[in-house]
Design a protein around this motif. Structure first.
Motif, PDB file in Angstrom:
ATOM      1  N   PRO A 100      21.069  61.025  56.415  1.00  0.00           N
ATOM      2  CA  PRO A 100      22.407  60.866  57.008  1.00  0.00           C
ATOM      3  C   PRO A 100      22.469  59.767  58.066  1.00  0.00           C
ATOM      4  CG  PRO A 100      21.803  63.181  56.879  1.00  0.00           C
ATOM      5  CD  PRO A 100      20.580  62.407  56.517  1.00  0.00           C
ATOM      6  N   SER A 101      21.331  59.466  58.706  1.00  0.00           N
ATOM      7  CA  SER A 101      21.308  58.445  59.752  1.00  0.00           C
ATOM      8  C   SER A 101      20.907  57.072  59.236  1.00  0.00           C
ATOM      9  CB  SER A 101      20.339  58.861  60.869  1.00  0.00           C
ATOM     10  OG  SER A 101      20.792  60.024  61.532  1.00  0.00           O
ATOM     11  N   SER A 102      20.853  56.896  57.931  1.00  0.00           N
ATOM     12  CA  SER A 102      20.444  55.596  57.392  1.00  0.00           C
ATOM     13  C   SER A 102      21.451  54.522  57.767  1.00  0.00           C
ATOM     14  CB  SER A 102      20.316  55.671  55.868  1.00  0.00           C
ATOM     15  OG  SER A 102      21.597  55.717  55.257  1.00  0.00           O
ATOM     16  N   PRO A 103      20.999  53.289  57.918  1.00  0.00           N
ATOM     17  CA  PRO A 103      21.933  52.200  58.236  1.00  0.00           C
ATOM     18  C   PRO A 103      23.081  52.090  57.240  1.00  0.00           C
ATOM     19  CG  PRO A 103      19.685  51.481  58.605  1.00  0.00           C
ATOM     20  CD  PRO A 103      19.595  52.837  57.976  1.00  0.00           C
ATOM     21  N   ARG A 104      22.818  52.335  55.955  1.00  0.00           N
ATOM     22  CA  ARG A 104      23.887  52.258  54.963  1.00  0.00           C
ATOM     23  C   ARG A 104      24.947  53.331  55.240  1.00  0.00           C
ATOM     24  NH1 ARG A 104      23.985  50.041  49.783  1.00  0.00           N
ATOM     25  NH2 ARG A 104      21.706  49.804  49.789  1.00  0.00           N
ATOM     26  N   ASN A 105      24.513  54.548  55.531  1.00  0.00           N
ATOM     27  CA  ASN A 105      25.468  55.616  55.796  1.00  0.00           C
ATOM     28  C   ASN A 105      26.228  55.399  57.096  1.00  0.00           C
ATOM     29  OD1 ASN A 105      24.961  57.077  53.454  1.00  0.00           O
ATOM     30  ND2 ASN A 105      23.281  58.232  54.372  1.00  0.00           N
ATOM     31  N   VAL A 106      25.549  54.876  58.106  1.00  0.00           N
ATOM     32  CA  VAL A 106      26.221  54.580  59.367  1.00  0.00           C
ATOM     33  C   VAL A 106      27.285  53.511  59.157  1.00  0.00           C
ATOM     34  CG1 VAL A 106      25.907  53.574  61.662  1.00  0.00           C
ATOM     35  CG2 VAL A 106      24.328  55.339  60.845  1.00  0.00           C
ATOM     36  N   MET A 107      26.947  52.461  58.418  1.00  0.00           N
ATOM     37  CA  MET A 107      27.914  51.400  58.150  1.00  0.00           C
ATOM     38  C   MET A 107      29.113  51.931  57.379  1.00  0.00           C
ATOM     39  SD  MET A 107      27.408  47.781  56.078  1.00  0.00           S
ATOM     40  CE  MET A 107      27.187  48.551  54.461  1.00  0.00           C
ATOM     41  N   ASN A 108      28.865  52.616  56.295  1.00  0.00           N
ATOM     42  CA  ASN A 108      29.971  53.085  55.459  1.00  0.00           C
ATOM     43  C   ASN A 108      30.765  54.206  56.118  1.00  0.00           C
ATOM     44  OD1 ASN A 108      29.632  51.327  53.258  1.00  0.00           O
ATOM     45  ND2 ASN A 108      28.003  52.596  52.405  1.00  0.00           N
ATOM     46  N   GLY A 109      30.114  55.010  56.951  1.00  0.00           N
ATOM     47  CA  GLY A 109      30.791  56.135  57.573  1.00  0.00           C
ATOM     48  C   GLY A 109      31.530  55.816  58.845  1.00  0.00           C
ATOM     49  N   LEU A 110      31.047  54.814  59.601  1.00  0.00           N
ATOM     50  CA  LEU A 110      31.662  54.509  60.891  1.00  0.00           C
ATOM     51  C   LEU A 110      32.419  53.180  60.911  1.00  0.00           C
ATOM     52  CD1 LEU A 110      28.941  55.672  63.461  1.00  0.00           C
ATOM     53  CD2 LEU A 110      31.166  56.732  63.003  1.00  0.00           C
ATOM     54  N   TYR A 111      31.943  52.178  60.188  1.00  0.00           N
ATOM     55  CA  TYR A 111      32.604  50.884  60.206  1.00  0.00           C
ATOM     56  C   TYR A 111      33.911  50.915  59.423  1.00  0.00           C
ATOM     57  CZ  TYR A 111      28.149  48.709  61.729  1.00  0.00           C
ATOM     58  OH  TYR A 111      27.006  48.361  62.392  1.00  0.00           O
ATOM     59  N   PHE A 112      33.945  51.708  58.343  1.00  0.00           N
ATOM     60  CA  PHE A 112      35.052  51.674  57.402  1.00  0.00           C
ATOM     61  C   PHE A 112      35.772  53.019  57.356  1.00  0.00           C
ATOM     62  CE2 PHE A 112      31.649  49.041  55.125  1.00  0.00           C
ATOM     63  CZ  PHE A 112      31.977  47.890  55.823  1.00  0.00           C
ATOM     64  N   ALA A 113      37.017  53.002  56.878  1.00  0.00           N
ATOM     65  CA  ALA A 113      37.833  54.214  56.747  1.00  0.00           C
ATOM     66  C   ALA A 113      38.117  54.490  55.275  1.00  0.00           C
ATOM     67  CB  ALA A 113      39.148  54.055  57.510  1.00  0.00           C
ATOM     68  N   HIS A 114      38.588  55.702  55.002  1.00  0.00           N
ATOM     69  CA  HIS A 114      39.060  56.100  53.661  1.00  0.00           C
ATOM     70  C   HIS A 114      37.968  55.988  52.597  1.00  0.00           C
ATOM     71  CE1 HIS A 114      42.897  55.967  55.617  1.00  0.00           C
ATOM     72  NE2 HIS A 114      43.016  54.659  55.578  1.00  0.00           N
ATOM     73  N   PHE A 135      35.932  53.615  52.104  1.00  0.00           N
ATOM     74  CA  PHE A 135      35.843  52.231  51.616  1.00  0.00           C
ATOM     75  C   PHE A 135      34.391  51.828  51.385  1.00  0.00           C
ATOM     76  CE2 PHE A 135      35.187  47.736  52.688  1.00  0.00           C
ATOM     77  CZ  PHE A 135      36.070  47.111  51.826  1.00  0.00           C
ATOM     78  N   ARG A 136      34.130  51.174  50.264  1.00  0.00           N
ATOM     79  CA  ARG A 136      32.829  50.569  49.977  1.00  0.00           C
ATOM     80  C   ARG A 136      33.064  49.100  49.656  1.00  0.00           C
ATOM     81  NH1 ARG A 136      28.913  54.946  49.171  1.00  0.00           N
ATOM     82  NH2 ARG A 136      27.354  53.291  49.011  1.00  0.00           N
ATOM     83  N   SER A 137      32.479  48.234  50.438  1.00  0.00           N
ATOM     84  CA  SER A 137      32.702  46.802  50.277  1.00  0.00           C
ATOM     85  C   SER A 137      32.040  46.280  49.010  1.00  0.00           C
ATOM     86  CB  SER A 137      32.136  46.050  51.475  1.00  0.00           C
ATOM     87  OG  SER A 137      32.146  44.653  51.254  1.00  0.00           O
ATOM     88  N   PRO A 138      32.700  45.359  48.312  1.00  0.00           N
ATOM     89  CA  PRO A 138      32.032  44.694  47.181  1.00  0.00           C
ATOM     90  C   PRO A 138      30.825  43.881  47.630  1.00  0.00           C
ATOM     91  CG  PRO A 138      34.102  43.589  47.715  1.00  0.00           C
ATOM     92  CD  PRO A 138      34.075  44.852  48.512  1.00  0.00           C
ATOM     93  N   ASP A 150      45.795  49.366  58.184  1.00  0.00           N
ATOM     94  CA  ASP A 150      45.340  50.637  57.623  1.00  0.00           C
ATOM     95  C   ASP A 150      43.854  50.505  57.299  1.00  0.00           C
ATOM     96  OD1 ASP A 150      45.146  53.136  56.498  1.00  0.00           O
ATOM     97  OD2 ASP A 150      46.128  52.579  54.619  1.00  0.00           O
ATOM     98  N   ALA A 151      43.046  50.600  58.348  1.00  0.00           N
ATOM     99  CA  ALA A 151      41.615  50.335  58.208  1.00  0.00           C
ATOM    100  C   ALA A 151      40.869  51.090  59.294  1.00  0.00           C
ATOM    101  CB  ALA A 151      41.347  48.830  58.325  1.00  0.00           C
ATOM    102  N   GLY A 152      39.545  50.999  59.242  1.00  0.00           N
ATOM    103  CA  GLY A 152      38.701  51.571  60.264  1.00  0.00           C
ATOM    104  C   GLY A 152      38.342  50.534  61.308  1.00  0.00           C
ATOM    105  N   HIS A 153      37.032  50.431  61.595  1.00  0.00           N
ATOM    106  CA  HIS A 153      36.567  49.539  62.659  1.00  0.00           C
ATOM    107  C   HIS A 153      36.420  48.090  62.200  1.00  0.00           C
ATOM    108  CE1 HIS A 153      34.714  48.678  66.489  1.00  0.00           C
ATOM    109  NE2 HIS A 153      33.606  48.232  65.920  1.00  0.00           N
ATOM    110  N   SER A 154      36.627  47.831  60.922  1.00  0.00           N
ATOM    111  CA  SER A 154      36.358  46.490  60.379  1.00  0.00           C
ATOM    112  C   SER A 154      37.515  45.994  59.519  1.00  0.00           C
ATOM    113  CB  SER A 154      35.069  46.524  59.545  1.00  0.00           C
ATOM    114  OG  SER A 154      34.019  47.124  60.256  1.00  0.00           O
ATOM    115  N   PRO A 155      38.694  45.795  60.090  1.00  0.00           N
ATOM    116  CA  PRO A 155      39.847  45.406  59.276  1.00  0.00           C
ATOM    117  C   PRO A 155      39.672  44.072  58.565  1.00  0.00           C
ATOM    118  CG  PRO A 155      40.348  45.216  61.629  1.00  0.00           C
ATOM    119  CD  PRO A 155      39.048  45.951  61.518  1.00  0.00           C
ATOM    120  N   HIS A 156      38.840  43.195  59.108  1.00  0.00           N
ATOM    121  CA  HIS A 156      38.610  41.908  58.446  1.00  0.00           C
ATOM    122  C   HIS A 156      37.818  42.073  57.154  1.00  0.00           C
ATOM    123  CE1 HIS A 156      35.380  42.847  61.184  1.00  0.00           C
ATOM    124  NE2 HIS A 156      34.591  41.952  60.629  1.00  0.00           N
TER     125      HIS A 156
END
Length: 363
Positions: free
Chosen positions: A183-197, A199-202, A333-339
């Protein structure tokens, strides 16, 4: 190569410049001799310039985009961070990069930690700033241990800084972990905290590589810790990235009086409506965690209130506008990374801002 590519986007090349402070790497749209109409994009914590690649590709014709990696991230030299200077090690690096490139004035864009960095740069050298773009910026009063009016809870900033960083995340960052089982992996932290809804970036793999470029340890992420008298008995040390944002070291509320011989640069404030990292009830705010029982012993709202980060930013920007400046707030309509989450909407807002603010000029 510079200019448009075959798909109509801007070509992005590597930035590699040695300043009078350190060797800086990152991304650049060029051309190398363009010193007007320049936008400098400064990333946040646990990231790098790679988070801006799509925005660099979308810049309007005639604009040069420069996205440096901050020290301790990406490919830039991992010089140690003196947190007692707040974010000035970072902001001085940005200003020295402008000097090395011959850019006298630029539009400065900062995301999260980078919002504090570009604001500090503007305060220290107002003449270098054509405009400011703040993207989910850290509060002008730092991260943690302040009341709504920005006053500090105590002189030792209990609960702010590096002491409460997730040690498992630090361990997995240092190991270069790319999985998602922990649960504390960098991938999970990025996807869980940086983004909302969900979201998984291409560009997830490239962005994860950027996160994993973070140097760890007392001089970088998270930094060192110090004991504090009040709950939770830990406070900021003097080294590393998280301590740069402790309120004892960081305060950019002087933005209210920013001017360059009476010229007050326009400000664009873009934020994600569902930001979990910077909000009026942030998921990482110690008072929020204490109130939820995640961190035991919370003494209550009276003694340790939730930090209303968005309200603090708005109050400072309102005061800036009341003093003759101007700002525009854009909520996506985004999380911490609207760009990253809303790239086209973000690019449109940035384009409109740049066109309204006008060229940067030579100073």
């Amino acid at each position: 190569m510079t200019g448009p590519t075959t798909d109509g986007t801007r070509a992005v090349t590597a930035l590699d410049t040695t300043t009078d402070r350190l060797r800086v790497r990152g991304l650049d749209t060029g051309p190398a001799d363009q010193v007007e109409n320049v936008v400098v994009l400064v990333h946040g914590n646990l990231s790098s310039s790679e988070f801006f690649r799509r925005q660099l590709e979308a810049l309007p014709d005639g604009w040069r985009g420069i996205a440096p990696d901050l020290r301790g991230f990406g490919g830039t030299d991992p010089a140690p961070v003196d947190a007692t200077r707040g974010v000035r090690d970072y902001s001085d690096d940005v200003l020295s990069l402008l000097d090395a490139l011959g850019v006298a004035r630029a539009h400065l864009l900062g995301w999260s930690l980078g919002g504090g960095v570009v604001t500090q740069a503007a305060l220290d050298r107002p003449s270098a700033v054509a405009s400011l773009v703040l993207v989910d910026p850290v509060s002008p009063y730092g991260y943690g241990a302040t009341r709504a009016d920005g006053s500090r809870l105590a002189d030792d900033d209990p609960g702010a800084g590096a002491g409460l960083a997730n040690p498992r995340l630090v361990e997995l960052l240092a190991a270069g972990e790319r999985g998602e089982e922990d649960p504390s992996s960098p991938r999970n932290v990025m996807n869980g905290l940086y983004f909302a809804h969900g979201f998984r970036s291409p560009d997830e793999e490239e962005l994860l590589t950027a996160v994993l470029s973070t140097r760890t340890g007392d001089d970088h992420y998270p930094g060192d810790a110090a004991p504090a008298a009040g709950w939770p008995s830990t406070g900021p040390g003097t080294r590393g990235v998280l301590n740069t944002l402790a309120p004892k070291h960081f305060d950019t509320s002087a933005l209210t009086s920013l001017s360059d011989d009476g010229r007050r640069p326009p400000v664009l404030w873009v934020r994600g409506e569902h930001d979990a990292i910077v909000s009026d009830a942030a998921a990482l705010d110690l008072a929020v965690l204490g109130g939820a029982g995640v961190v035991p012993g919370w003494p209550g709202e009276q003694e340790y209130p939730v930090q209303p980060m968005v309200a603090q930013t708005r109050a400072v920007l309102d005061a800036y506008a009341a003093g003759g400046g101007s700002y525009r707030e854009v909520v996506l309509d985004a999380g911490h990374s609207p760009h990253v989450e809303r790239p086209e909407e973000f690019a449109a807002a940035l384009r409109e801002h740049l066109e309204a603010a006008g060229p940067s000029g030579r100073g």
